[in-house]
Design an enzyme around this catalytic site. Sequence first.
Site, short mmCIF file in Angstrom:
data_model
loop_
_atom_site.label_atom_id
_atom_site.label_comp_id
_atom_site.label_asym_id
_atom_site.label_seq_id
_atom_site.Cartn_x
_atom_site.Cartn_y
_atom_site.Cartn_z
N ASP A 157 0.85 -1.18 0.00
CA ASP A 157 0.00 0.00 0.00
C ASP A 157 0.90 1.24 0.00
O ASP A 157 1.87 1.33 0.75
CB ASP A 157 -0.91 0.00 1.24
CG ASP A 157 -2.04 1.00 1.11
OD1 ASP A 157 -3.21 0.58 1.08
OD2 ASP A 157 -1.76 2.22 1.05
N ILE A 158 0.55 2.20 -0.85
CA ILE A 158 1.37 3.40 -1.02
C ILE A 158 1.31 4.33 0.21
O ILE A 158 2.21 5.12 0.44
CB ILE A 158 0.95 4.15 -2.32
CG1 ILE A 158 2.04 5.06 -2.83
CG2 ILE A 158 -0.33 4.91 -2.17
CD1 ILE A 158 3.10 4.39 -3.63
N GLN A 218 -14.42 2.60 1.60
CA GLN A 218 -13.77 2.19 0.34
C GLN A 218 -13.51 3.42 -0.53
O GLN A 218 -14.39 4.25 -0.73
CB GLN A 218 -14.67 1.20 -0.42
CG GLN A 218 -13.99 0.62 -1.66
CD GLN A 218 -14.86 -0.43 -2.37
OE1 GLN A 218 -16.06 -0.55 -2.09
NE2 GLN A 218 -14.26 -1.17 -3.27
N HIS A 270 -10.25 -5.29 -2.82
CA HIS A 270 -8.90 -5.44 -2.25
C HIS A 270 -8.98 -5.80 -0.78
O HIS A 270 -9.85 -5.33 -0.07
CB HIS A 270 -8.06 -4.18 -2.46
CG HIS A 270 -8.72 -2.92 -1.99
ND1 HIS A 270 -9.69 -2.28 -2.70
CD2 HIS A 270 -8.55 -2.19 -0.85
CE1 HIS A 270 -10.09 -1.20 -2.04
NE2 HIS A 270 -9.41 -1.14 -0.90
N PHE A 271 -8.03 -6.62 -0.37
CA PHE A 271 -7.87 -6.98 1.04
C PHE A 271 -6.64 -6.26 1.55
O PHE A 271 -5.57 -6.35 0.93
CB PHE A 271 -7.68 -8.49 1.20
CG PHE A 271 -8.94 -9.27 0.99
CD1 PHE A 271 -9.41 -9.53 -0.28
CD2 PHE A 271 -9.66 -9.75 2.07
CE1 PHE A 271 -10.58 -10.24 -0.48
CE2 PHE A 271 -10.83 -10.47 1.89
CZ PHE A 271 -11.29 -10.72 0.61
N HIS A 272 -6.80 -5.54 2.66
CA HIS A 272 -5.64 -4.93 3.32
C HIS A 272 -5.09 -5.95 4.32
O HIS A 272 -5.86 -6.52 5.12
CB HIS A 272 -6.06 -3.71 4.16
CG HIS A 272 -6.63 -2.56 3.40
ND1 HIS A 272 -5.90 -1.45 3.08
CD2 HIS A 272 -7.89 -2.34 2.92
CE1 HIS A 272 -6.68 -0.58 2.45
NE2 HIS A 272 -7.88 -1.09 2.34
P1 AMP Z 1 -9.76 1.55 0.57
O1 AMP Z 1 -9.90 2.81 1.37
O2 AMP Z 1 -10.12 0.32 1.36
O3 AMP Z 1 -10.48 1.62 -0.76
O4 AMP Z 1 -8.21 1.41 0.30
C1 AMP Z 1 -7.56 1.85 -0.86
C2 AMP Z 1 -6.10 1.75 -0.57
O5 AMP Z 1 -5.39 1.82 -1.79
C3 AMP Z 1 -5.55 2.87 0.34
O6 AMP Z 1 -4.99 2.29 1.51
C4 AMP Z 1 -4.50 3.55 -0.54
O7 AMP Z 1 -3.37 3.96 0.18
C5 AMP Z 1 -4.17 2.45 -1.55
N1 AMP Z 1 -3.66 2.95 -2.82
C6 AMP Z 1 -4.24 3.86 -3.63
N2 AMP Z 1 -3.48 4.05 -4.73
C7 AMP Z 1 -2.41 3.22 -4.60
C8 AMP Z 1 -1.27 2.96 -5.42
N3 AMP Z 1 -1.06 3.58 -6.58
N4 AMP Z 1 -0.37 2.05 -4.99
C9 AMP Z 1 -0.56 1.41 -3.80
N5 AMP Z 1 -1.61 1.62 -3.01
C10 AMP Z 1 -2.54 2.51 -3.40
#
Ligand code: AMP
Length: 139
Positions: free
Chosen positions: A32-33, A95, A101-103
Site C-alpha cells: 500500500d502506497i 472504500q 482489495h484486502f488490506h
Molecule cells: P480503501 O480505502 O479500502 O479503498 O483502500 C484503498 C487503498 O489503496 C488505500 O490504503 C490507498 O493507500 C491504496 N492505494 C491507492 N493508490 C495506490 C497505489 N497507486 N499504490 C498502492 N496503493 C494505493
Amino acid sequence: MSEEKSIFTRIIEGEIPSFKIFENEYVYSFLDINPASPGHVLVIPKEPAPYLHDLSPESSSELGKVLPRICKSVIEITGATSYNIIQNNGSEAGQTVFHVHFHIIPKYPETTHSFTWKTMKLDNKVALELAQKISDNIE
Ligand code: AMP
C-alpha cells in the site's frame, strides 16, 4: 459500474508502478502506497469487480488460497505480532478504490491503533428473524 479502468487494474497491467509482492493468473499483491503500519500490503483479484459480492467464485477461491500465504510471509518478514485483514465495500465502509482489495495491516507491540468498535445489544427475536432471512436469501 464504471467503464473506466480502476487504478488497481492499471497497476496489474503495469501502467502504474507498484511494489509487487505476488502475482499469479488470478491474484496480484503489492505494498500500500500510504501504509497504516510497516508492511501494509494489498491483495487484489485481477478480475475488476468493485465489491466482494460481485466477485466470481473462481476469483474468490483463488484469493482465499493466496491470502493466508501472503499473511504468513508478511508476519515472518516484518516480525509483526498480530495483523488485521480489512476489506472495505462501499463509501460508507471507507472504500476509496472500487476494485476489490484486502488490506493486510501488521500490528506490533508498540502499535496504538486498533480496529475495535462500540457494540449494541442483540435482541433474541430480531436476531432469529434476521439470521433466517439472510440464510434463506443466500444464492
Ligand atoms: P480503501 O480505502 O479500502 O479503498 O483502500 C484503498 C487503498 O489503496 C488505500 O490504503 C490507498 O493507500 C491504496 N492505494 C491507492 N493508490 C495506490 C497505489 N497507486 N499504490 C498502492 N496503493 C494505493
